[in-house]
Every structure is written in C-alpha cells, then in structure tokens.
Design a protein around this motif. Structure first.
Motif, PDB file in Angstrom:
ATOM      1  N   MET A   1      37.883  48.133  47.998  1.00  0.00           N
ATOM      2  CA  MET A   1      37.868  46.792  48.811  1.00  0.00           C
ATOM      3  C   MET A   1      38.907  45.937  48.166  1.00  0.00           C
ATOM      4  N   THR A   2      39.433  45.277  49.154  1.00  0.00           N
ATOM      5  CA  THR A   2      40.414  44.213  48.522  1.00  0.00           C
ATOM      6  C   THR A   2      40.049  42.870  48.680  1.00  0.00           C
ATOM      7  N   LYS A   3      40.064  42.092  47.434  1.00  0.00           N
ATOM      8  CA  LYS A   3      39.742  40.788  47.542  1.00  0.00           C
ATOM      9  C   LYS A   3      41.061  40.051  48.044  1.00  0.00           C
ATOM     10  N   ARG A   4      40.598  38.868  48.793  1.00  0.00           N
ATOM     11  CA  ARG A   4      41.783  38.217  49.012  1.00  0.00           C
ATOM     12  C   ARG A   4      41.256  36.730  49.207  1.00  0.00           C
ATOM     13  N   ASP A  16      35.857  39.402  49.936  1.00  0.00           N
ATOM     14  CA  ASP A  16      35.800  40.708  49.033  1.00  0.00           C
ATOM     15  C   ASP A  16      35.728  41.936  50.493  1.00  0.00           C
ATOM     16  N   GLY A  17      36.885  42.264  50.889  1.00  0.00           N
ATOM     17  CA  GLY A  17      36.858  43.109  52.068  1.00  0.00           C
ATOM     18  C   GLY A  17      36.805  42.054  53.304  1.00  0.00           C
ATOM     19  N   SER A  18      35.559  42.092  54.076  1.00  0.00           N
ATOM     20  CA  SER A  18      35.414  41.278  55.226  1.00  0.00           C
ATOM     21  C   SER A  18      34.155  40.301  54.788  1.00  0.00           C
TER      22      SER A  18
END
Length: 195
Positions: A1-4, A16-18
């Motif tokens: 998962m990608t953090k944004r 963290d993801g959605s």
C-alpha cells in the motif's frame, strides 16, 4: 500500500492506501510545528521522565487538552506513588483518551482526585459513569417521535386519481394473446420456422 498526504485548506490528512491514518489541523505559519501528545504516549510509558519537559505536553496545555485537573491529578499521583509511577499512571490515563471522550475523562479525573483513588482504572470507571450519565441525559432530552406519522407529501398521481371519475370499462381479455401464443406453438412443434 502507498502512503500519501493530502493538504486541504484547514487539514492535513495522511492515508495508507484508502484508509485515513492521521488528520491534523493545517498550520498557517511557515516552518511551524505542532506536536500531538497522544502520538508519544507509548514511548513515554517506557521513559516517563521525559514527560515533564516534553514540547508536546506544553502544546497540549496551550491547546486546552491537558487541563489543570490533569495537572492536579498528576501531582497527587506523583505524591502518592512517586514521580516515575505517578507519571506512568497519568500516561495510562491519557491513553484512555483514545476510547473515552475528553470531557468524560476530565470528569473521571476530578472524581478520583476528590476521593484519592489515583489509578487509571479508577479514572476509567468514573469516566464511563460520566459517559453513561451523559448518554442517559441525551436520551431523555431527545423528543419522542410518534410511532406512526401521517405522510405529509401528496404525490401528483395519487392527487389526480382522487379527482377522476370511476373507470367503468371492462377489464381487458388475454384471449387474443393466447391465440398468438397457440399459433406460435403449432409452428415450432412441426419444425417450421417463423420468418
């Protein structure tokens, strides 16, 4: 998962993801920093001596999250249990703030301070009592709705039908449709195809 991280006009939100994992008020001043005491509680349990001089504690006091009731309870706990254990007890109380609303937690602190029960368990018990009392007061203050309410909206079709004379025409007969189906059945049974 990608953090944004997403920066809005008033908030900074980290995903963290959605899944939203953090939300902070946006700081206006360039280079400003705001520390949230709650983020440091696990580390402070291991090193309680770091709490008295912590910047996060000073910011929590300035924001009104760490009240004079907290301070008084902490001082009494340190006097009763010693500095290290009293501070640990306070940190355990602050960890309760993740599950108990702030106002109820302060009420629990005040109640246990009055009787000298300076443990996190006693604060949790008193805070839950305050929370249940608030819930009961809210339930009593809410107006009781009638079990069945009359509709307040009249649909246009229902209104038109109410003003029409009764329909005296005979009901339609499905016989002509049956003849069509019967004719089609005869062709398919003999193997002929309909054009």
């Amino acid at each position: 998962m990608t953090k944004r991280a997403v920066l809005h006009a008033n908030d900074l939100i980290v995903y963290d993801g959605s899944t939203e994992i953090a939300r902070h008020e946006r700081l206006i001043a360039k280079g400003g920093e705001r520390l949230v005491l709650d983020h440091y509680l696990e580390a402070l349990v291991r090193k309680p001596g770091a709490l008295p001089g912590a910047t996060a504690l000073e910011q929590a006091k300035a924001a009104g999250k760490f009240t004079p009731v907290h301070d008084a309870w902490w001082a009494a706990a340190c006097k009763a249990h010693g500095d290290r254990d009293g501070t640990r007890a306070l940190i355990e109380v602050l960890l309760l703030g993740r599950r108990i609303p702030h106002e109820d937690l302060v009420t629990g602190l005040a109640a246990t301070l009055r009787v000298g029960a300076l443990t996190a368990d006693a604060v949790a018990l008193e805070a839950r009592k305050a929370q249940e009392a608030d819930d009961a007061d809210t339930a009593l203050a809410e107006p009781k709705l009638p079990l069945r309410r009359e509709p307040t909206v009249t649909f246009l079709t229902a209104r038109r039908l109410a003003h029409l004379p009764p329909d005296t025409r005979p009901l339609p007969s499905p016989a002509p449709y049956g003849q069509l189906l019967g004719r089609r059945t005869n062709h398919t049974s003999t193997g002929d195809q309909m054009p």
